[in-house]
Design a protein around this motif. Structure first.
Motif, PDB file in Angstrom:
ATOM      1  N   THR A   4       0.833  -1.194   0.000  1.00 56.30           N
ATOM      2  CA  THR A   4       0.000   0.000   0.000  1.00 56.30           C
ATOM      3  C   THR A   4       0.869   1.246   0.000  1.00 56.30           C
ATOM      4  OG1 THR A   4      -1.800   1.124   1.181  1.00 56.30           O
ATOM      5  CG2 THR A   4      -0.103   0.093   2.523  1.00 56.30           C
ATOM      6  N   ASP A   5       0.266   2.390  -0.272  1.00 57.26           N
ATOM      7  CA  ASP A   5       1.003   3.651  -0.302  1.00 57.26           C
ATOM      8  C   ASP A   5       1.055   4.336   1.054  1.00 57.26           C
ATOM      9  OD1 ASP A   5       1.463   3.414  -3.039  1.00 57.26           O
ATOM     10  OD2 ASP A   5      -0.459   4.351  -3.526  1.00 57.26           O
ATOM     11  N   TYR A   6       0.144   3.963   1.947  1.00 57.88           N
ATOM     12  CA  TYR A   6       0.122   4.616   3.251  1.00 57.88           C
ATOM     13  C   TYR A   6      -0.416   3.650   4.305  1.00 57.88           C
ATOM     14  CZ  TYR A   6      -4.928   5.127   2.649  1.00 57.88           C
ATOM     15  OH  TYR A   6      -6.255   4.878   2.469  1.00 57.88           O
TER      16      TYR A   6
ATOM     17  N   LYS B 154       2.966   8.920   4.139  1.00 58.95           N
ATOM     18  CA  LYS B 154       3.121   7.481   4.316  1.00 58.95           C
ATOM     19  C   LYS B 154       2.327   6.962   5.510  1.00 58.95           C
ATOM     20  CE  LYS B 154       7.753   7.333   2.274  1.00 58.95           C
ATOM     21  NZ  LYS B 154       9.180   6.952   2.475  1.00 58.95           N
TER      22      LYS B 154
END
Length: 238
Positions: free
Chosen positions: A36-38, A68
């Motif tokens: 995932t990106d965050y 993040k």
């Protein structure tokens, strides 16, 4: 939710502790594992006495600024250590913690002395682990499991002073005609600081009991029966 275990340790080559290097490396490693990106809530696990709190909080803040991490959480430490971290964040203009992951259940209530009042004062939500006291609050006193006889942490819940509390949970459960696990979870959920307990489900019925506990509202008398049997103890479990 992601947890930097052991102060961001044991999850890669970055090492342990809450240094800037460890935090940044382990956060990126968590993102790769999760794909995932965050991360919604990123927890540090315990306090690192070797790293200045300013370095820790500035590094965590940089993760938030980079997108993040959305929110920060901490876990298993003394209230004065948590206060020290929070104070450093306020002074530095950095992101403060919004969640505290500690052990809290009907058999372990010492966090009510300092940590929980502090969280209530600062608007920090509790996400307690072991809400069933390693399963001890979910079965009658004489009933044993494979884990209860081999897990060193679980054995710590077999003290003679714990039995009156377990017996009280059983009595309420029998009167309500529900499993003991539902009563123990309902007690945790009745506390105003608790946002959500962490339930370690290993069988389908564990999830059923956890969901059902949301609809079980204990009376003031039942809560008094459960809490009146408690014997104060040391914070030794973490």
């Amino acid at each position: 939710m992601a947890d930097g275990d052991g102060g961001l340790s044991a999850m890669g080559p970055g090492g342990s502790g809450l240094s800037r290097k460890a935090i940044l490396e382990q956060a990126d490693a968590s993102l790769r594992r999760l794909g995932t990106d965050y991360i919604d809530v990123y927890y540090i696990h315990r306090f690192d006495p070797e790293t200045p709190v300013e370095e820790t909080m500035a590094a965590l803040h940089s993760l938030v600024l980079a997108g993040k991490v959305r929110y920060l959480g901490a876990s298993s430490m003394w209230a004065w250590q948590f206060a020290k971290l929070q104070h450093a964040a306020v002074l530095g203009g950095w992101t403060t913690f919004r969640a505290m992951q500690d052990q809290y259940n009907v058999l372990k209530r010492e966090e009510e002395r300092d940590m929980i009042p502090m969280c209530l004062d600062q608007g920090v939500g509790l996400t307690p682990y072991s809400p069933l006291a390693k399963g001890r609050a979910a079965r009658p006193w004489g009933e044993q499991t494979a884990r209860s006889s081999s897990d060193r942490a679980a054995v710590a819940f077999d003290r003679d002073t714990d039995r009156p509390v377990v017996d009280a949970v059983q009595a309420v459960a029998e009167a309500r005609q529900v499993p003991m696990a539902q009563v123990a979870l309902a007690w945790v959920l009745s506390k105003p600081a608790v946002s959500c307990p962490i339930v370690g489900a290993t069988k389908p019925h564990h999830l059923v009991d956890a969901v059902a506990a949301l609809d079980l509202t204990l009376t003031d008398g039942e809560i008094a029966d459960l809490e009146g049997r408690y014997a104060p103890q040391d914070n030794f479990w973490w």
